[in-house]
Motif scaffolding. Sequence first.
Motif, short mmCIF file in Angstrom:
data_model
loop_
_atom_site.label_atom_id
_atom_site.label_comp_id
_atom_site.label_asym_id
_atom_site.label_seq_id
_atom_site.Cartn_x
_atom_site.Cartn_y
_atom_site.Cartn_z
N ILE A 220 0.80 -1.23 0.00
CA ILE A 220 0.00 0.00 0.00
C ILE A 220 0.84 1.28 0.00
CG2 ILE A 220 -1.98 -1.13 1.07
CD1 ILE A 220 -1.29 0.37 3.67
N LEU A 221 2.09 1.21 0.44
CA LEU A 221 2.90 2.43 0.51
C LEU A 221 3.04 3.18 -0.81
CD1 LEU A 221 5.62 1.67 3.18
CD2 LEU A 221 3.74 3.31 3.31
N PRO A 222 3.12 2.50 -1.95
CA PRO A 222 3.17 3.27 -3.21
C PRO A 222 1.87 4.04 -3.50
CG PRO A 222 4.01 1.05 -3.55
CD PRO A 222 3.40 1.07 -2.19
N HIS A 223 0.82 3.75 -2.75
CA HIS A 223 -0.47 4.39 -2.99
C HIS A 223 -0.80 5.48 -1.98
CE1 HIS A 223 -1.48 1.34 -6.00
NE2 HIS A 223 -0.80 0.52 -5.20
N ILE A 224 0.12 5.74 -1.07
CA ILE A 224 -0.09 6.77 -0.06
C ILE A 224 1.17 7.61 0.08
CG2 ILE A 224 -1.82 5.50 1.27
CD1 ILE A 224 0.36 4.61 3.17
N ASP A 225 1.00 8.82 0.51
CA ASP A 225 2.13 9.68 0.86
C ASP A 225 1.64 10.77 1.79
OD1 ASP A 225 1.07 11.82 -0.69
OD2 ASP A 225 2.16 11.17 -2.45
N TYR A 226 2.52 11.65 2.18
CA TYR A 226 2.18 12.66 3.16
C TYR A 226 1.20 13.70 2.64
CZ TYR A 226 5.84 15.43 0.90
OH TYR A 226 6.62 16.11 0.00
N LEU A 227 0.96 13.74 1.33
CA LEU A 227 -0.04 14.65 0.78
C LEU A 227 -1.36 13.96 0.50
CD1 LEU A 227 2.23 16.67 -1.66
CD2 LEU A 227 1.44 17.34 0.62
N ASP A 228 -1.36 12.63 0.46
CA ASP A 228 -2.58 11.87 0.22
C ASP A 228 -2.56 10.61 1.07
OD1 ASP A 228 -4.86 10.62 -0.69
OD2 ASP A 228 -4.06 10.18 -2.67
N CYS A 229 -3.11 10.73 2.26
CA CYS A 229 -3.10 9.59 3.17
C CYS A 229 -4.53 9.11 3.47
CB CYS A 229 -2.33 9.90 4.44
SG CYS A 229 -2.88 11.36 5.30
N GLU A 230 -5.41 9.27 2.49
CA GLU A 230 -6.80 8.85 2.66
C GLU A 230 -6.90 7.37 3.03
OE1 GLU A 230 -11.04 8.53 0.25
OE2 GLU A 230 -9.30 9.36 -0.78
N LEU A 231 -6.09 6.54 2.40
CA LEU A 231 -6.13 5.10 2.68
C LEU A 231 -5.77 4.82 4.13
CD1 LEU A 231 -6.39 2.12 1.96
CD2 LEU A 231 -4.10 2.23 0.97
N LEU A 232 -4.71 5.43 4.64
CA LEU A 232 -4.34 5.23 6.04
C LEU A 232 -5.44 5.72 6.96
CD1 LEU A 232 -0.57 6.13 6.51
CD2 LEU A 232 -1.65 3.91 6.60
N GLU A 233 -6.03 6.85 6.63
CA GLU A 233 -7.11 7.40 7.44
C GLU A 233 -8.30 6.43 7.47
OE1 GLU A 233 -9.94 11.36 7.72
OE2 GLU A 233 -8.53 11.17 6.06
N THR A 234 -8.63 5.87 6.32
CA THR A 234 -9.75 4.93 6.22
C THR A 234 -9.47 3.68 7.02
OG1 THR A 234 -10.27 5.80 4.02
CG2 THR A 234 -11.18 3.65 4.57
N ILE A 235 -8.27 3.15 6.94
CA ILE A 235 -7.89 1.96 7.71
C ILE A 235 -7.96 2.26 9.21
CG2 ILE A 235 -5.98 0.39 8.28
CD1 ILE A 235 -5.08 0.73 5.32
N ALA A 236 -7.42 3.40 9.61
CA ALA A 236 -7.42 3.77 11.03
C ALA A 236 -8.85 3.93 11.55
CB ALA A 236 -6.62 5.04 11.24
N GLU A 237 -9.70 4.58 10.77
CA GLU A 237 -11.09 4.76 11.19
C GLU A 237 -11.81 3.42 11.36
OE1 GLU A 237 -12.76 7.34 8.23
OE2 GLU A 237 -11.92 9.13 9.16
N LYS A 238 -11.51 2.48 10.50
CA LYS A 238 -12.18 1.19 10.55
C LYS A 238 -11.65 0.29 11.66
CE LYS A 238 -14.49 -2.48 9.16
NZ LYS A 238 -15.87 -2.64 9.54
N PHE A 239 -10.33 0.23 11.82
CA PHE A 239 -9.75 -0.77 12.71
C PHE A 239 -9.18 -0.23 14.01
CE2 PHE A 239 -9.68 -2.71 8.52
CZ PHE A 239 -10.24 -3.94 8.79
N LEU A 240 -8.90 1.05 14.09
CA LEU A 240 -8.21 1.57 15.28
C LEU A 240 -9.07 2.52 16.08
CD1 LEU A 240 -4.69 2.21 13.72
CD2 LEU A 240 -5.58 0.15 14.80
N HIS A 241 -10.33 2.32 16.09
CA HIS A 241 -11.24 3.14 16.88
C HIS A 241 -11.25 2.64 18.32
CE1 HIS A 241 -14.07 -0.20 16.73
NE2 HIS A 241 -13.78 -0.30 15.44
N ASP A 242 -11.61 3.53 19.24
CA ASP A 242 -11.73 3.11 20.65
C ASP A 242 -13.04 2.39 20.86
OD1 ASP A 242 -9.33 4.32 21.34
OD2 ASP A 242 -10.28 6.24 21.78
#
Length: 110
Positions: A87-109
Amino acid sequence: FSNATESYNQLQFGEGYLPSEEIVVEELKKLHRSFTSLARDIRGKLEELIKSGKSSLHDIVTFIQEAHFGIKGLTRVKTIDELFDAILPHIDYLDCELLETIAEKFLHDD
């Protein structure tokens, strides 16, 4: 002319003033470092979830595939490191939508 502008900026903003291009470069470097740290933290948290049995790599991979980020080859992923390599080739510091989506789904309290 540029020396006059630099002198004016130093008078107006003080000796420590950086021209706007340098400020932008420094801020981008800070953003990149923050992104790198965030990606590392998310990877670690996902690994903890998998080890604890609260989630599985298969669940995470399936979620990413269903989220339609257009990432090929995820079905062959066997570890969290391989997932992030994919997934790293699909994300960077200007476009981290994928990381945000993963975090929202799996890393919620809970």
